[in-house]
Design a protein around this motif. Structure first.
Motif, PDB file in Angstrom:
ATOM      1  N   ARG A  74       0.851  -1.197   0.000  1.00  0.00           N
ATOM      2  CA  ARG A  74       0.000   0.000   0.000  1.00  0.00           C
ATOM      3  C   ARG A  74       0.888   1.250   0.000  1.00  0.00           C
ATOM      4  N   ALA A  75       0.336   2.365  -0.460  1.00  0.00           N
ATOM      5  CA  ALA A  75       1.094   3.626  -0.486  1.00  0.00           C
ATOM      6  C   ALA A  75       0.192   4.767  -0.036  1.00  0.00           C
ATOM      7  N   GLU A  76       0.852   5.885   0.248  1.00  0.00           N
ATOM      8  CA  GLU A  76       0.086   7.066   0.655  1.00  0.00           C
ATOM      9  C   GLU A  76      -0.703   7.624  -0.538  1.00  0.00           C
ATOM     10  N   LEU A  77      -0.096   7.510  -1.706  1.00  0.00           N
ATOM     11  CA  LEU A  77      -0.725   8.079  -2.898  1.00  0.00           C
ATOM     12  C   LEU A  77      -0.800   7.023  -4.005  1.00  0.00           C
ATOM     13  N   LEU A  78      -2.001   6.826  -4.534  1.00  0.00           N
ATOM     14  CA  LEU A  78      -2.202   5.909  -5.669  1.00  0.00           C
ATOM     15  C   LEU A  78      -2.329   6.721  -6.934  1.00  0.00           C
TER      16      LEU A  78
END
Ligand code: SAM
Length: 217
Positions: free
Chosen positions: A141-145
């Protein structure tokens, strides 16, 4: 395109987009152009091969969403293909941790080789298929997709939130402008809200673009 023209076009284009690029960005993008065109002679990565067009349609088009990326620590680019928008964004913001995912092995081969050739730290290419189950797929997962030319907006808003860290955001790069009312409807269908929406044009062709950011409602 010689070195001076590349630097001049990049500067004019980024200024027209209201962007501030650091000094190291132009050399990094020139190396990326070299790798892209070298690989493209063997592996079909992109139909855009004229250097002036690569600069606008791949590099500046990717960099145009820098304002939406500012402040994020990690970025996940799904369906990254030859690395757009993730690689130019990484070159412009070296502190950003960038993961590029694509389902096609030869594209990820290019991504991995290019990340190594450019000496990019905290960047990786993953040969995986995103289908909405990050743990099972092994996609972090990431902070920004973010994604470009990957899915239409409804499908993107259905898929992307599964890959966002708590408090993170989903960026949609839209070729065709959509009214804010339409964005709001699409967001609420998925329990999201529109954080921002912005329309602009690419600097040389004048092609229309829109970028919208979504978060959990
Ligand atoms: N984002 C790049 C760009 O704008 O140049 C590539 C866009 S290309 C039209 C779409 C990419 O998504 C292809 O490289 C394809 O292999 C990849 N792709 C399609 N479905 C995928 C999936 N479920 N998971 C990961 N990648 C996928």
């Amino acid at each position: 395109m010689d070195n001076a023209r590349f630097v001049d076009q990049l500067q004019r284009g980024s200024e027209a987009l209201g962007l501030r690029l650091g000094e190291g960005v132009a050399p990094g993008l020139q190396r990326l152009m070299g790798e892209l065109l070298k690989w493209n002679a063997k592996v079909n990565l992109t139909a855009i091969t004229a250097p002036e067009e690569v600069l606008e349609k791949h590099f500046l088009d990717s960099l145009a969403v820098l304002p939406e990326v500012e402040g994020a620590a990690s970025l996940l680019d799904l369906g990254a293909g030859a690395g757009f928008p993730g690689l130019p964004l990484k070159l412009a913001r070296p502190a950003l941790t960038v993961t590029l995912v694509d389902a096609v092995g030869k594209k990820v081969g290019f991504l991995k080789a290019t990340i190594a050739a450019l000496g990019l730290k905290d960047a990786r290419g993953l040969h995986l298929r995103a289908e909405g189950q990050p743990e099972r797929e092994g996609i972090p997962r990431a902070e920004l997709l973010i994604a470009r030319a990957f899915m239409d907006l409804p499908d993107w808003l259905a898929l992307a939130p599964a890959y966002v860290q708590p408090g993170g955001r989903v960026v949609a790069m839209l070729g065709k402008a959509q009214p804010d009312s339409e964005l709001a409807v699409r967001a609420s269908e998925r329990g999201l809200r529109v954080v921002s929406s912005r329309q602009y044009r690419l600097p040389f062709s004048g092609a229309e673009r829109q970028v919208a950011v979504f978060s959990q409602a």
